[in-house]
Scaffold this motif. Structure first.
Motif, PDB file in Angstrom:
ATOM      1  N   LEU A  67       0.828  -1.213   0.000  1.00 46.61           N
ATOM      2  CA  LEU A  67       0.000   0.000   0.000  1.00 46.61           C
ATOM      3  C   LEU A  67       0.858   1.258   0.000  1.00 46.61           C
ATOM      4  N   ARG A  68       1.995   1.173   0.714  1.00 43.69           N
ATOM      5  CA  ARG A  68       2.926   2.318   0.728  1.00 43.69           C
ATOM      6  C   ARG A  68       3.438   2.584  -0.687  1.00 43.69           C
ATOM      7  N   GLY A  69       3.847   1.507  -1.353  1.00 45.75           N
ATOM      8  CA  GLY A  69       4.351   1.642  -2.724  1.00 45.75           C
ATOM      9  C   GLY A  69       3.250   1.996  -3.695  1.00 45.75           C
TER      10      GLY A  69
ATOM     11  N   LEU B 280      -0.923  -5.619  -9.802  1.00 46.29           N
ATOM     12  CA  LEU B 280       0.388  -5.204 -10.337  1.00 46.29           C
ATOM     13  C   LEU B 280       1.405  -5.058  -9.202  1.00 46.29           C
ATOM     14  N   PRO B 281       1.715  -6.163  -8.528  1.00 44.86           N
ATOM     15  CA  PRO B 281       2.443  -6.030  -7.252  1.00 44.86           C
ATOM     16  C   PRO B 281       3.920  -5.637  -7.374  1.00 44.86           C
ATOM     17  N   ALA B 282       4.553  -5.879  -8.533  1.00 47.99           N
ATOM     18  CA  ALA B 282       6.018  -5.732  -8.595  1.00 47.99           C
ATOM     19  C   ALA B 282       6.490  -4.336  -8.204  1.00 47.99           C
ATOM     20  N   ILE B 283       5.989  -3.326  -8.896  1.00 47.74           N
ATOM     21  CA  ILE B 283       6.494  -1.964  -8.656  1.00 47.74           C
ATOM     22  C   ILE B 283       6.039  -1.429  -7.299  1.00 47.74           C
ATOM     23  N   PRO B 284       4.758  -1.596  -6.926  1.00 45.83           N
ATOM     24  CA  PRO B 284       4.384  -1.115  -5.576  1.00 45.83           C
ATOM     25  C   PRO B 284       5.190  -1.779  -4.461  1.00 45.83           C
ATOM     26  N   LEU B 285       5.452  -3.072  -4.599  1.00 51.61           N
ATOM     27  CA  LEU B 285       6.234  -3.734  -3.534  1.00 51.61           C
ATOM     28  C   LEU B 285       7.651  -3.183  -3.488  1.00 51.61           C
ATOM     29  N   LEU B 286       8.197  -2.934  -4.664  1.00 51.62           N
ATOM     30  CA  LEU B 286       9.564  -2.411  -4.726  1.00 51.62           C
ATOM     31  C   LEU B 286       9.636  -0.987  -4.162  1.00 51.62           C
ATOM     32  N   ARG B 287       8.630  -0.187  -4.542  1.00 48.50           N
ATOM     33  CA  ARG B 287       8.636   1.206  -4.074  1.00 48.50           C
ATOM     34  C   ARG B 287       8.232   1.316  -2.610  1.00 48.50           C
ATOM     35  N   GLY B 288       7.533   0.305  -2.142  1.00 46.17           N
ATOM     36  CA  GLY B 288       7.082   0.340  -0.752  1.00 46.17           C
ATOM     37  C   GLY B 288       8.169  -0.013   0.240  1.00 46.17           C
ATOM     38  N   LEU B 289       9.205  -0.696  -0.240  1.00 46.64           N
ATOM     39  CA  LEU B 289      10.311  -1.056   0.660  1.00 46.64           C
ATOM     40  C   LEU B 289      11.113   0.190   1.012  1.00 46.64           C
ATOM     41  N   PRO B 290      11.782   0.191   2.163  1.00 45.66           N
ATOM     42  CA  PRO B 290      12.700   1.298   2.448  1.00 45.66           C
ATOM     43  C   PRO B 290      13.720   1.430   1.314  1.00 45.66           C
ATOM     44  N   ALA B 291      14.069   2.673   0.989  1.00 42.21           N
ATOM     45  CA  ALA B 291      14.928   2.921  -0.178  1.00 42.21           C
ATOM     46  C   ALA B 291      16.217   2.110  -0.123  1.00 42.21           C
ATOM     47  N   THR B 292      16.817   2.030   1.073  1.00 44.19           N
ATOM     48  CA  THR B 292      18.094   1.313   1.185  1.00 44.19           C
ATOM     49  C   THR B 292      17.906  -0.160   0.852  1.00 44.19           C
TER      50      THR B 292
END
Lengths: 179, 785
Positions: B33-35, B100-112
């Protein structure tokens, strides 16, 4: 007053603070009861209770003076509240606790998880008997270590990932040295 | 009672909500959801809101399949089991992929995490190749069909029925292969289709044909296929053969619908136009769909610039409190109030620790809350420390002109006091003696006042306070630290109020210069620097967790840790102290101490306990240090920076910190979680004492049974193991990073061999921790005087 004695006096005062303490914590406190002229404190160990052998420790003092009572008889009866029958009631005799000499302990077997009733009976000379009933909740027994092997080895795949990441990075550095 | 009643009762009673899958699903949803929110901001049409709902619904379907009574009923009724399988194979995966989980999951993770840890894998050709093979239509189709048939062979099915482990493995296979199967059908952005869209029609039709054959096999079988159901199904008053036919019908009709419905959707797409139009229709875009170019995080070997989005001082409610001087004083006075209660009750209250505020507040509650706060929020505990109030008082009335003696400007005295503290705790059972606890609190106030009355700055905090040293070191793994909001502003600053102070406020008492400050070591979060900065450029900002431990360069007011044997000793004592402190309360250790005490005819176990503690806090760390000093340079060469003698030892000590933090957390959280309710009867008793018993008629007697712990939740041991494992992995990763810096060209396998000695030390601490948490806790070890 000689000021050179001041540090010594402070030290003595500090020590006095400890000496005053007759520490008697012998597990988790379960009940404190004043009855028939006695002050009875009941502890259980280990913390928290799990199905298996459990120690019931009692500290008895004279209510009026605070003097510890040492020569009393301790009987502990245990009864599972799930199996509501006296047939499963077990009795254990208390013995002096070597770790804490003011206290007595009785080792009882709480075979299954659930609610149990501990009936603690104190018979001290010159005092009427005191019976204290304590209800305790007992958790599941500790699992054996091999039952948790997947948990214990959870770090291994993580180390594998770190190594894989390092290998990938090294490979890309070799391919693109400028980066 | 009819079977329907039984079924209903069973359904009501057999929800089996498990801790770990729930945690995983919750975490996944939060990250997604964050991503999704960020992705929707940049591309609102592609990330339409229904996609987020689809993802969440898909997860809920998975949870329903494994938690609901279906799971339990599946052991009795084949038809229920088939519904469960249908949900896992045909409902949940397409719903999740539609999100479309790939990009939201990637963007939702902490940047580091996404840049440093996921990035390299995504960028790897091998990983991409393997992924393409896995989601290729042929692989996906074969995987699903094979998984379905193999797991329905009588032997495999029975295995999953009788053994929960294999049942979960079966579900894992179903979910994985279902994702592989549905991937080319949904083709979630940003993936590219391998086959033309029209090819998905025979793909799904063929899957439906095999599903039909499979269903017919169940529906028309003349005998019961799985022997278990022959035994248990009659319990529900059902004929096992009829139940089997029902299972076949469920697979046939709803199962076929699951394959046929997407065909209609694909045909609609194809009819509307060519592939590009289909794309437009799918994403609801009016103009031509943008080219499918994915901007994935780029891996870089250099650390990324810090994100400046979050600042604790700018949070609502909490931010203004800790940003203002008065707010921080208020926190200190609150803590002072608690300290006064501890002292008064410690001196005047009952002598039994578990009945006294001094036996409960500091040792159960304060410690339990402290370790979590230190981990999550940085050194907030020192910010609210009541012992700093004497310093403020002294600063107002006394000259405070002396500089702290140069010979004592190091951590040796703090190390010594820390060892004394641990010794008093174990041997004199400090935790078990309310009056001793009260004396310690009083002594702390006196010492803080005396030191800060004569010496400038925060000499007591920096060089003396053992609790402060504990906070400094534990907060090194925290993701929050006091730092400059904008480095450019500091670069142009010539007045440097953050360290020199201003007319109104003193500068940093521990001598930290904000632009050069690294991590949380020696930072008391007093926020004097923030008050002094005229440009409002100091905040409490996020940093990569544990990055502090990987830093080996020069730190403001500390220098290089590798060149500071006193700091190294402090780190080692706190790491080994964590294990020694927890081990001292385990039943076998206490029994062993009692046995030796009796065997040697000693009056009490003080001598034995002191000997054990000496071994754990001094001899063992020294032996480990000498071993590492000897072996590590031989394996990895000389340390790249720092003293050749202690260069590697400093890095080793830094990398062991997460293991120490993990053990402190496990130990203190155990006491807190099992005994947090003890504050209720103790406060009750204190209230009765204060009122002279007059409140007794309203309050009644204290419920002492609450002073004790509830049974340990079954998940606690798993969480403890997990925390220790996390400590080990972070510790290992930190040292591996140090090793990589010193040998940048070495292959991974050779480097793995080179770090083996340190791995042995880390694994030794990990297994020491495992041993401790498997022991029953005996809250004893009492010294009777």
């Amino acid at each position: 007053m000689n000021v050179h004695r001041l540090p010594r006096l402070v030290l003595l005062l500090v020590l006095a603070g400890w000496v005053r303490v007759g520490s008697a914590d012998t597990g988790q406190l379960r009940e404190v009861v004043q009855m028939n002229g006695l002050n009875v404190v009941i502890f259980t160990a280990p913390t928290p209770l799990r199905a298996g052998e459990v120690e019931v420790v009692t500290l008895v003092t004279v209510e009026a003076t605070g003097r510890p009572v040492l020569d009393y008889q301790l009987d502990v009866r245990v009864r599972s509240k799930q199996w509501d029958t006296e047939a499963l009631s077990l009795l254990s005799m208390g013995v002096p606790d070597p770790g804490t000499r003011f206290a007595k302990k009785a080792t009882v077997l709480l075979a299954t998880p659930g609610e149990w009733e501990l009936s603690v009976e104190i018979q001290a000379p010159e005092f009427d008997p005191v019976t204290v009933v304590v209800e305790v909740a007992v958790g599941n027994p500790h699992p054996l270590w091999w039952q948790l092997l997947p948990w214990l080895l959870a770090a291994v795949p993580c180390l594998g990932l770190i190594l894989a990441r390092d290998a990938i990075t090294q490979r890309s550095r070799r391919r693109f040295p400028a980066s | 009672m009819s079977w329907l009643d039984v079924l209903r009762d069973s359904a009501m009673d057999s929800w089996n909500i498990r801790f770990w899958p729930s945690c995983f699903a919750l975490l996944l949803s939060i990250v997604y959801l964050r991503g999704f929110r960020a992705s929707r901001r940049s591309s609102p049409t592609r990330f339409a809101l229904w996609r987020a709902w689809s993802f969440i619904l898909g997860q809920l379907v998975v949870l329903f399949a494994i938690f609901s009574p279906l799971d339990e009923l599946g052991g009795y009724l084949l038809s229920a089991h088939m519904i469960q399988h249908l949900l896992l194979l045909g409902v949940a995966p397409p719903l999740i992929l539609l999100g479309l989980p790939a990009i939201p999951l990637l963007r939702g993770l902490p940047a580091t995490v996404s840049r440093e840890w996921v990035g390299p894998f995504i960028a790897s050709r091998w990983v991409v190749r393997i992924f393409h093979v896995l989601v290729h239509p042929i692989t996906g189709w074969l995987a699903l069909v094979l998984a379905t048939w193999v797991w329905h062979v009588s032997f495999m099915y029975e295995l999953a029925l009788v053994d929960p482990f294999w049942h979960e493995v079966e579900h894992g296979f179903f979910l994985t292969t279902a994702f592989m199967f549905w991937f080319p059908v949904i083709q979630p952005w940003p993936s590219r289709a391998v086959w033309p869209r029209a090819a998905m029609i025979p793909y799904l039709l063929l899957a439906d044909v095999q599903n039909t054959v499979f269903s017919a096999f169940f529906a028309f079988a003349p005998r019961v296929i799985y022997p278990t159901y022959e035994q248990v199904t009659p319990v529900f008053g059902l004929d096992p053969l009829a139940d089997q036919a029902l299972a076949g019908a469920i697979m046939w009709v709803p199962g076929s619908l699951i394959f046929i419905a997407p065909i209609a959707w694909i045909i609609r797409d194809l009819r509307s136009s060519s592939g590009a139009a289909a794309q437009r229709a799918r994403y609801g875009v009016q103009e031509a769909a943008p080219p499918i170019e994915v901007s994935l995080p780029q891996f870089s070997s250099t650390p990324a610039p810090r994100r400046r989005g979050f600042d604790l001082l700018r949070l609502p409610v909490l931010g203004p409190v800790i940003a203002s001087r008065r707010g921080r004083h208020l926190l200190r006075f609150l803590m002072l109030g608690l300290a006064v209660l501890v002292v008064v009750d410690g001196f005047l209250g009952p002598r039994t620790a578990s009945m006294n505020l001094a036996g409960v507040l500091p040792w159960t509650h304060w410690r339990g809350i402290a370790v979590i706060l230190l981990l999550v929020g940085g050194n907030l505990l020192c910010m609210a420390c009541p012992f700093t109030l004497p310093r403020t008082l002294a600063g107002r009335f006394l000259p405070r002109k002396l500089a702290f003696p140069r010979a004592l400007r190091n951590k040796w005295m703090a190390v010594l006091l820390l060892v004394c503290w641990l010794w008093m705790y174990e041997v004199l059972a400090l935790w078990d003696s309310p009056s001793a606890t009260a004396w310690v609190v009083v002594g702390y106030f006196v010492a803080a006042f005396l030191v800060d009355a004569f010496f400038r700055g925060a000499a007591f905090c920096k060089y003396i306070c053992p609790i402060g040293q504990f906070h400094f070191v534990q907060s090194m793994v925290s993701p929050l630290q006091v730092s400059a909001r904008d480095a450019a502003t500091c670069a142009t600053c010539t007045t440097r109020e953050c360290i020199r102070g201003s007319d109104r406020v003193e500068g940093c008492g521990t001598g930290l210069f904000v632009p050069k400050k690294v991590g949380n070591l020696d930072c008391t979060f007093c926020m004097d620097c923030a008050d002094a900065c005229p440009k409002d450029n100091v905040g409490i900002l996020p940093a990569a967790p544990a990055a502090d431990l990987s830093f080996t360069g020069w730190r403001s007011s500390i220098g290089r840790i590798a060149d500071r044997p006193d700091v190294i000793a402090l780190l080692m004592v706190l790491v080994f102290g964590a294990y020694a402190n927890a081990m001292g309360m385990t039943a076998p250790v206490i029994a062993w101490q009692d046995e030796l005490t009796v065997r040697w005819g000693l009056a009490n176990h003080a001598l034995v306990a002191s000997g054990l503690l000496l071994f754990e806090l001094a001899l063992l760390p020294a032996m480990v240090a000498f071993f590492l000093l000897w072996i590590v340079p031989r394996m990895l060469g000389p340390a790249p920076v720092g003293s050749p003698r202690t260069g590697w030892l400093g890095r080793c000590a830094l990398s062991l910190v997460p293991l120490g933090v993990a053990m402190w957390i496990v130990h203190y959280q155990f006491h807190f979680l099992t005994s947090w309710a003890s504050i209720l009867p103790v406060s009750h008793r204190a209230l009765l004492d204060v009122s002279g018993g007059s409140l007794g008629q309203w309050l009644g007697d204290p419920a002492w049974s609450r002073a004790c712990c509830a049974p340990t939740p079954d998940w606690l041991l798993g969480v403890e193991i997990l925390i220790l494992n996390i400590g080990f992995v972070v510790s290992w990763a930190v040292f591996f990073a140090h090793a990589r810096t010193s040998a940048p060209g070495r292959s991974t396998s050779r480097l793995l061999f080179s770090v083996l000695p340190m791995t042995l030390v880390q694994a030794g601490l990990l297994f020491w921790g495992f041993w401790i948490i498997f022991q029953p806790m005996q809250m004893r070890g009492t010294l009777l005087l």
